[in-house]
Scaffold this motif. Structure first.
Motif, PDB file in Angstrom:
ATOM      1  N   PHE A 257      78.481 -32.092 115.075  1.00  0.00           N
ATOM      2  CA  PHE A 257      77.443 -33.115 115.007  1.00  0.00           C
ATOM      3  C   PHE A 257      76.387 -32.764 113.972  1.00  0.00           C
ATOM      4  O   PHE A 257      75.933 -31.625 113.889  1.00  0.00           O
ATOM      5  N   SER A 258      75.981 -33.754 113.186  1.00  0.00           N
ATOM      6  CA  SER A 258      74.909 -33.595 112.207  1.00  0.00           C
ATOM      7  C   SER A 258      73.808 -34.601 112.520  1.00  0.00           C
ATOM      8  O   SER A 258      74.053 -35.820 112.521  1.00  0.00           O
ATOM      9  N   PRO A 259      72.575 -34.136 112.774  1.00  0.00           N
ATOM     10  CA  PRO A 259      71.493 -35.082 113.064  1.00  0.00           C
ATOM     11  C   PRO A 259      71.151 -35.955 111.868  1.00  0.00           C
ATOM     12  O   PRO A 259      70.643 -37.063 112.035  1.00  0.00           O
ATOM     13  N   GLU A 260      71.411 -35.470 110.643  1.00  0.00           N
ATOM     14  CA  GLU A 260      71.094 -36.263 109.451  1.00  0.00           C
ATOM     15  C   GLU A 260      71.861 -37.581 109.409  1.00  0.00           C
ATOM     16  O   GLU A 260      71.342 -38.594 108.948  1.00  0.00           O
ATOM     17  N   ASN A 262      73.568 -38.710 112.246  1.00  0.00           N
ATOM     18  CA  ASN A 262      73.709 -39.167 113.634  1.00  0.00           C
ATOM     19  C   ASN A 262      75.184 -39.316 114.004  1.00  0.00           C
ATOM     20  O   ASN A 262      75.606 -40.306 114.596  1.00  0.00           O
ATOM     21  N   SER A 401      59.804 -30.896 114.938  1.00  0.00           N
ATOM     22  CA  SER A 401      61.193 -31.192 114.579  1.00  0.00           C
ATOM     23  C   SER A 401      61.312 -32.529 113.861  1.00  0.00           C
ATOM     24  O   SER A 401      60.631 -33.501 114.194  1.00  0.00           O
ATOM     25  N   TYR A 403      64.051 -34.208 114.001  1.00  0.00           N
ATOM     26  CA  TYR A 403      64.947 -34.993 114.856  1.00  0.00           C
ATOM     27  C   TYR A 403      64.728 -34.588 116.314  1.00  0.00           C
ATOM     28  O   TYR A 403      65.612 -34.014 116.961  1.00  0.00           O
ATOM     29  N   GLU A 405      64.769 -36.215 118.991  1.00  0.00           N
ATOM     30  CA  GLU A 405      65.671 -36.835 119.963  1.00  0.00           C
ATOM     31  C   GLU A 405      66.976 -36.069 120.129  1.00  0.00           C
ATOM     32  O   GLU A 405      67.702 -36.268 121.117  1.00  0.00           O
ATOM     33  N   PHE A 406      67.292 -35.201 119.174  1.00  0.00           N
ATOM     34  CA  PHE A 406      68.534 -34.449 119.248  1.00  0.00           C
ATOM     35  C   PHE A 406      68.318 -32.984 119.630  1.00  0.00           C
ATOM     36  O   PHE A 406      69.277 -32.212 119.704  1.00  0.00           O
ATOM     37  N   GLU A 407      67.085 -32.594 119.877  1.00  0.00           N
ATOM     38  CA  GLU A 407      66.830 -31.206 120.230  1.00  0.00           C
ATOM     39  C   GLU A 407      67.316 -30.905 121.653  1.00  0.00           C
ATOM     40  O   GLU A 407      67.349 -31.784 122.516  1.00  0.00           O
ATOM     41  N   HIS A 472      75.632 -35.745 120.637  1.00  0.00           N
ATOM     42  CA  HIS A 472      74.931 -34.622 120.016  1.00  0.00           C
ATOM     43  C   HIS A 472      74.880 -33.380 120.888  1.00  0.00           C
ATOM     44  O   HIS A 472      74.442 -32.320 120.429  1.00  0.00           O
ATOM     45  N   GLN A 477      80.082 -32.941 121.283  1.00  0.00           N
ATOM     46  CA  GLN A 477      80.331 -33.087 119.851  1.00  0.00           C
ATOM     47  C   GLN A 477      81.770 -32.729 119.478  1.00  0.00           C
ATOM     48  O   GLN A 477      82.260 -33.138 118.427  1.00  0.00           O
TER      49      GLN A 477
END
Length: 492
Positions: A257-260, A262, A401, A403, A405-407, A472, A477
Motif C-alpha cells: 500500500f502507498s498512501p500517495e 491511496n 503526518s 496522511y 487517515e492512513f496512520e 491500508h 494490503q
C-alpha cells in the motif's frame, strides 16, 4: 463481508485452541517441569530444517518459535553449544560431514493483483549444501544455497552460514567461560512465535509470504557472537560490523500500500547506497534460569543499538531510508499448568525523532507480548498469543503526518493462534497459524502440511491467505498476495 468471515475464523480458532501456539524448545529444566504433569509425548519441535546450528531455543515464531513447517525446526538456537564439552572428542567420530537437499517449489496467487502481471509467487529450483568440520576444540560450519528464482527470472546465491565456533580455553583459565562464533550466521532470540520484539536480527518476509520453508524466514548476517557463562548470569553479545536489514516487501513479487496513490503499488524499489547505513549493530542479552514456586523460570534482559530493520523513514526527496534505533527489553518463560507461559516487552527509541514531530521518521514504540502453549492431546500442540504495539506521541504523529487517515492506531493489537497435529508416526505434520488484529480488523492465515515417510524425501504444501476491511492496514494490503504453494525436497 471479508471482515466478518475473518472474525468468525478467529473465534473458531480460539475456541478450538482455548488457550493454546507452540513455543520454541526451552531449557531442559522447563521441559522437565512440564513432563511431570503431561502424559508421555513426543517433544514438539517447531522448525523443520535447522536454520543453523543454532536451535531456536528461546524463539517462537518460532524462533518461538518461528515447525518443520511452522517456524520450527527448532534448530534455530545456538545455545546447543552451551553444554558442549570441547575438551573431549570422540576418536571414532568423523571430522567432517556433508549433507544437503535439492528442492522444487511452486506457488500461485488465488486472486489477481492488477499491479503485478504475473500470477506466480514461487518458482524455485534450489540446492543446499551443508558441511561441518570438527577441529580439536572448535568447529567450522557451512550452509549455502543456490537456486533459480523463476518469478524474478534470475539466479540467486546465499551463504547462510560460514563460521568458526569454539571455546576460548586456549587463552587461559578465564577463557573456559566464553564461547565465540565468528562469520556468516543465522541469529535469533526472544520468546515470540512468529512475532519478534527483542529479536532485531534480519528476517526475510518475501520468503515467509511466498511459502518457502520456515528456515528462510531468518536471514543471515556476518556477525561476531561472544557468549559468557557463569553461575549467576549468562551473557551474549552480538556485533554486526555492517548493518544487515530485513528482506522486506519491495514490489518485486508482492505489491504494497502507498498512501500517495491511496492503493497498492509494485515499483520494485530498492534503498540506495547513500540511504543504507554503513555503521555497525550491537545486540546484548543477559539471561538466567532460576528456581521458583512455579518451577524453573528463564528470564532475560535485552539491548540493541543500530537501525530500523525496514526502511520506514524517507529522505528529503521522499526516497526510503533506514533511521537510527535503540531498543531495550525483557522476557520471561515459565511453566504454567500443563504448558509454558511467556511474556516479553521491548521499547524502541526513535533516536532521530524522540518527540514524534518528524513525519519522515517512525515514532518510538512500546511492544508487549503474552503467550501460552501446551500439548492439548497426544500429538496435538496448541497455543495463543496477545501482542500490542503502542506508538509514543501519537497525537504529534497525526498532527504532522501528510496522511493522518492512513496512520496506525495508537494501540494496535494482534491475537495469534497455532494448532499443530502430527500423525502417522510423525511423518505427517499439519500446522495452522492465524494472525488476527481486532483493531485493524484484518488477518493472515498460514496453514501447511508436510509429509516425510523416509529421511530421504519430503513433500509439503500450504496456503497464505490475507484479508481485511481497509486496504491500508498491515495484513489487508497483501490480500491480492494470497497464494497456494507446493514443494518437493530430496535429501542427500
Amino acid at each position: 463481508m471479508r471482515g466478518k468471515k475473518l472474525r468468525g475464523l478467529a473465534l473458531l480458532a480460539a475456541a478450538l485452541l482455548e488457550t493454546s501456539v507452540s513455543l520454541p524448545v526451552y531449557s531442559q529444566e522447563l521441559k522437565n517441569e512440564i513432563a511431570k504433569d503431561v502424559p508421555v509425548k513426543t517433544e514438539q519441535v517447531d522448525n523443520p530444517e535447522a536454520i543453523s546450528e543454532d536451535d531456536w531455543e528461546d524463539e517462537g515464531w518460532s524462533d518461538d518459535n518461528l515447525e518443520n513447517e511452522g517456524w520450527d525446526d527448532d534448530s534455530w538456537s545456538d545455545d546447543n553449544w552451551d553444554n558442549e564439552d570441547w575438551g573431549e572428542q570422540d576418536n571414532n567420530a568423523t571430522a567432517y560431514t556433508f549433507s544437503g537437499f535439492v528442492e522444487l517449489a511452486a506457488g500461485n496467487r488465488v486472486a489477481n493483483d492488477t499491479t503485478i502481471a504475473s500470477s506466480s509467487t514461487l518458482r524455485d529450483a534450489r540446492v543446499q549444501l551443508r558441511g561441518d568440520y570438527t577441529l580439536a576444540a572448535s568447529k567450522l560450519s557451512f550452509r549455502g544455497d543456490a537456486w533459480y528464482d523463476g518469478v524474478k527470472h534470475q539466479r540467486e546465491f546465499q551463504i547462510r552460514e560460514l563460521a568458526w565456533q569454539g571455546n576460548l580455553a586456549a587463552l587461559g583459565q578465564w577463557g573456559n567461560a566464553f564461547d565465540l562464533k565468528v562469520g556468516q550466521q543465522v541469529l535469533t532470540w526472544g520468546t515470540g512465535d512468529y512475532v519478534f520484539l527483542n529479536d532485531l536480527f534480519p528476517k526475510d518476509y518475501q520468503s515467509f509470504f511466498s511459502g518457502r520453508d520456515d528456515e528462510y524466514l531468518k536471514a543471515p548476517s556476518a556477525s561476531i557472537k561472544l557468549s559468557g557463562y557463569w553461575e549467576a548470569l549468562n551473557i551474549d553479545v552480538v556485533v554486526t560490523p555492517d548493518f544487515e536489514p530485513d528482506i522486506g516487501i519491495t514490489g518485486e513479487v508482492f505489491s504494497f500500500f502507498s498512501p500517495e496513490v491511496n492503493g497498492n503499488v509494485a515499483p520494485a524499489y530498492s534503498v540506495t547506497h547513500a540511504n543504507t547505513p554503513s555503521g555497525s549493530e550491537v545486540a546484548l542479552r543477559a539471561h538466567r534460569t532460576f528456581s521458583s514456586s512455579f518451577g524453573s523460570v528463564e528470564a532475560a534482559l535485552y539491548g540493541y543499538r543500530g537501525y530500523t530493520k525496514q526502511p520506514t523513514a524517507v529522505d528529503e526527496l521522499g526516497a526510503p531510508r533506514y533511521s537510527r534505533l535503540n531498543a531495550i527489553g525483557a522476557s520471561v518463560v515459565m511453566p504454567l499448568g500443563k504448558g509454558i507461559a511467556n511474556a516479553e516487552y521491548a521499547y524502541y527509541r526513535s533516536v532521530e525523532d524522540s518527540e514524534g514531530t518528524l513525519p519522515s521518521v517512525s515514532n518510538s514504540q512500546s511492544r508487549f507480548l503474552l503467550g501460552y502453549s501446551q500439548e492439548v492431546m497426544v500429538n496435538v500442540t496448541g497455543g495463543v498469543q496477545w501482542y500490542t504495539e503502542a506508538i509514543q506521541h501519537h497525537d504529534a504523529l497525526l498532527t504532522h503526518s501528510a496522511y493522518p487517515e492512513f496512520e496506525q492506531e495508537a494501540y494496535r493489537h494482534w491475537v495469534t493462534t497455532r494448532l499443530t497435529w502430527q500423525a502417522w508416526r510423525q511423518t505427517l505434520t499439519l500446522n495452522s497459524f492465524l494472525f488476527y488484529s481486532p483493531t485493524d480488523n484484518d488477518g493472515y492465515l498460514k496453514a501447511s502440511a508436510s509429509y516425510s515417510p523416509t529421511d530421504k524425501w519430503q513433500v509439503r504444501g500450504g496456503v497464505n491467505l490475507f484479508s481485511g476491511d481497509e486496504p491500508h492496514t498491515f495484513f489487508a494490503q497483501f490480500e491480492d498476495a494470497s497464494n497456494v504453494y507446493f514443494a518437493f525436497r530430496y535429501f542427500y
